[in-house]
Design a protein around this motif. Sequence first.
Motif, PDB file in Angstrom:
ATOM      1  N   LYS A 269     -25.331 -27.702  31.857  1.00  0.00           N
ATOM      2  CA  LYS A 269     -25.112 -26.301  31.515  1.00  0.00           C
ATOM      3  C   LYS A 269     -26.415 -25.571  31.182  1.00  0.00           C
ATOM      4  O   LYS A 269     -26.689 -24.493  31.706  1.00  0.00           O
ATOM      5  N   THR A 270     -27.256 -26.231  30.339  1.00  0.00           N
ATOM      6  CA  THR A 270     -28.538 -25.635  29.977  1.00  0.00           C
ATOM      7  C   THR A 270     -29.360 -25.261  31.200  1.00  0.00           C
ATOM      8  O   THR A 270     -29.999 -24.213  31.243  1.00  0.00           O
ATOM      9  N   PHE A 271     -29.369 -26.167  32.198  1.00  0.00           N
ATOM     10  CA  PHE A 271     -30.245 -25.980  33.354  1.00  0.00           C
ATOM     11  C   PHE A 271     -29.666 -24.968  34.340  1.00  0.00           C
ATOM     12  O   PHE A 271     -30.413 -24.359  35.101  1.00  0.00           O
ATOM     13  N   ILE A 272     -28.360 -24.809  34.330  1.00  0.00           N
ATOM     14  CA  ILE A 272     -27.748 -23.732  35.117  1.00  0.00           C
ATOM     15  C   ILE A 272     -28.108 -22.397  34.452  1.00  0.00           C
ATOM     16  O   ILE A 272     -28.517 -21.436  35.102  1.00  0.00           O
ATOM     17  N   ASP A 273     -27.991 -22.373  33.121  1.00  0.00           N
ATOM     18  CA  ASP A 273     -28.259 -21.139  32.372  1.00  0.00           C
ATOM     19  C   ASP A 273     -29.707 -20.690  32.515  1.00  0.00           C
ATOM     20  O   ASP A 273     -29.988 -19.500  32.615  1.00  0.00           O
ATOM     21  N   ASN A 340     -18.622 -20.852  37.021  1.00  0.00           N
ATOM     22  CA  ASN A 340     -17.491 -21.619  36.472  1.00  0.00           C
ATOM     23  C   ASN A 340     -17.879 -22.669  35.445  1.00  0.00           C
ATOM     24  O   ASN A 340     -17.012 -23.342  34.875  1.00  0.00           O
ATOM     25  N   ILE A 341     -19.182 -22.841  35.175  1.00  0.00           N
ATOM     26  CA  ILE A 341     -19.592 -23.993  34.355  1.00  0.00           C
ATOM     27  C   ILE A 341     -19.050 -23.924  32.919  1.00  0.00           C
ATOM     28  O   ILE A 341     -18.816 -24.953  32.289  1.00  0.00           O
ATOM     29  N   ASP A 342     -18.796 -22.713  32.439  1.00  0.00           N
ATOM     30  CA  ASP A 342     -18.313 -22.586  31.066  1.00  0.00           C
ATOM     31  C   ASP A 342     -16.874 -23.078  30.881  1.00  0.00           C
ATOM     32  O   ASP A 342     -16.422 -23.278  29.765  1.00  0.00           O
ATOM     33  N   GLU A 343     -16.164 -23.272  32.013  1.00  0.00           N
ATOM     34  CA  GLU A 343     -14.776 -23.710  31.898  1.00  0.00           C
ATOM     35  C   GLU A 343     -14.656 -25.214  31.654  1.00  0.00           C
ATOM     36  O   GLU A 343     -13.568 -25.713  31.408  1.00  0.00           O
ATOM     37  N   PHE A 344     -15.772 -25.951  31.747  1.00  0.00           N
ATOM     38  CA  PHE A 344     -15.686 -27.413  31.667  1.00  0.00           C
ATOM     39  C   PHE A 344     -16.498 -27.947  30.497  1.00  0.00           C
ATOM     40  O   PHE A 344     -17.561 -27.430  30.189  1.00  0.00           O
ATOM     41  N   ASP A 345     -15.970 -28.977  29.857  1.00  0.00           N
ATOM     42  CA  ASP A 345     -16.747 -29.540  28.749  1.00  0.00           C
ATOM     43  C   ASP A 345     -16.802 -31.060  28.811  1.00  0.00           C
ATOM     44  O   ASP A 345     -16.818 -31.728  27.795  1.00  0.00           O
TER      45      ASP A 345
END
Lengths: 346, 367
Positions: A269-273, A340-345
Amino acid sequence: MKIKKRRLSALAVLALTASVALTACGSDDGGDDGDGGSGGGGGGSSSITMIPKSLGNPYFEASTAGSQRAAEEFGGSVDEVGPTGDAGPDSQVPFIQTATQQGVGALIVSANDPSALCDSIEQAQDVDIKVVTFDSDTECRDLFVSQADAQGIATKQIELIADQIGGSGDIAILSAAANATNQNEWIKLMEEDLAANYPDINLVDTVYGDDDDQKSFDETAALLRANPNLKGIVSPTTVGIAAAARYLSTSEFKGQVALTGLGAPSQMKTFIDDGTVTAFALWNPDDLGYLAAFAADALAKGDISGEEGDTFTAGDLGDYTVGADGVVVLGDPYVFDSSNIDEFDF
Amino acid sequence: MSTSTIDRAVDQRTYASYARPLLWRLVATREFAVFALLAIVYVYARGSIVGFDGPLTIYFLFLESAPIMLLALPMTLIIITGEIDLSVASTMALTGAMLGIAYTKWDLPFLAAVGVALVVGLLCGLLNGFLVAYVKLPSLAVTVGTLALFRGLAEGFLGTESISGFPDRWTDLLKDRIGGDSSYPLFVIPLVVLAVAFGVLLHFTTFGRGVYEIGLNDEAARFTGVDIARTKLILFMLAGGVAALAGIYQSLYTVARGDSAVNLELQVIAAVLLGGVSIFGGRGSLPGVLAGVLLIAVINSAMRLDGVRGEVTEIVIGCLLVASVIAPTLLTWISGLVPGRAQRPAAAPPAGTTPEPPASGGSSLTS
């Protein structure tokens, strides 16, 4: 002292005899209950027990959520049980036994070992419980719901990297261990795909990070130093892609060298952001659990038997056909990007 | 010898307890408490937990807890001598690995592979026993070391590989039931034979009396002619041999893998302590231990059937263990309240077991 011990032994014998007697009566009248239970499971609504590799793992929490969503749709129920913490090869056995005692309709298992569970799975099958494996297979189930086939995994990653580097240039692969069977199969398929469909892309090197964070980090650095013209890296392993992204995000190559592969959304997530990575792939465990539950339901209701060519409908995922060896493939890997990355944990 | 050991020894071997009524003597023991609890939990689970009265419950209960039952037998004797063996689960994994390697890699016949596993188990026990009994190192330190050593060897030999595919004849034998369709698996027969053998060894032989004496007061034991070193060596080798049997069982029932039975030694020790064996040694009985093993197995099975998560079961068993450790103190306090026990301190040291005179006499002889 001695007399006291004798008395104790006598008492022990008494108590054991009593418990044996109690059990003996119990098993007579208990037999009908057990049969009734499993018979009921095979009828209308399916009661399904889901046994992931271990509880508390976000990946399996997602797959359980998917299967419970499926159960609501087909009117059954999914209970999640399983070992906690460090799970050994036989830690799932008691949970399979318990489900067998309860006479559930079907079991969904992600096996910690390909053969350790077979005795207990066969005992479950003896009382007419259907067994579906997902994520990792055993030698003795009715159906295996596979996350993706090797060809789909290879094609999707090449498609992603080709897209990100504009269809031409040098790329490299950062793999796990040099003798990892699945990784090598994917790499072979990727090479074939490149040779056949992408003549302008040149695979210059394949390095191995052994699924070790530090080694993968160092290999990435070495790769970039040795190949100044490198335009992209493919890392078909979650450890590798995270380490490579960590290196890229702090180096001058950030944004210059593309990176994709198979990664876990929580780690990436960090690296997408921050723009180091634009898109990467993995299967969606929620869909995987959803499909496994529909497959288990279809088996428990007798709609399918697990033979090659059987077809069933899995809610909004559509129709599926059982392939060779009783394998159902979820489909192409799922692509994660900033949308969509925020939808997954997991 | 520290005075605390003597006090404890005297406390437990006092004959004054026979002044109490028979019923009280039977009821006020830890073994009785464990048996009573086992009966209560069992009856309760049969009555109120769905599925527990099914025909598979007892069958799975034995299949699942067989390794713990096996390992608890020698562990009881070892703890009664005041020692401990933490390496049994690692020995189990190592012998299972050797069984798999001998059968699949060396292509030995199955029974020969079983022989290899048993020899490896006995050698593991020999190493532990030699270091504890003859080099006189504390067993806690020795077996913490061999716990890591044997586990490391097992994982080193097998890597992440798991070996299955043992002959069907043997794996099926394991799943067969007594009489074809009873609730008891066939291997309960050898299990009972082994339990009786250990029971006789502990409770009805001179060797067994020596085990208790070592635990109560090893100095006194030495002067009454107990060969302490030999006794301990035999016990650790028995533990190794039985661990090999458990390892063979586990490999046949599941697979041979380097990481099988991790932390099982703690479950075994928990069951032994729950069964009324004193961790200080000198006290305990095999029937109590078997009841302890069954109690933990029944609680596990019932709570799993009831859909209770594993952590909660662990909390319950943990509380039970703590309670069982506190219980003797509580029991002593309660029995102190009963008339007839009050004069105990004065009447306590009975002639035969007073350790002081022989100890001083002995030192003058040896010096």
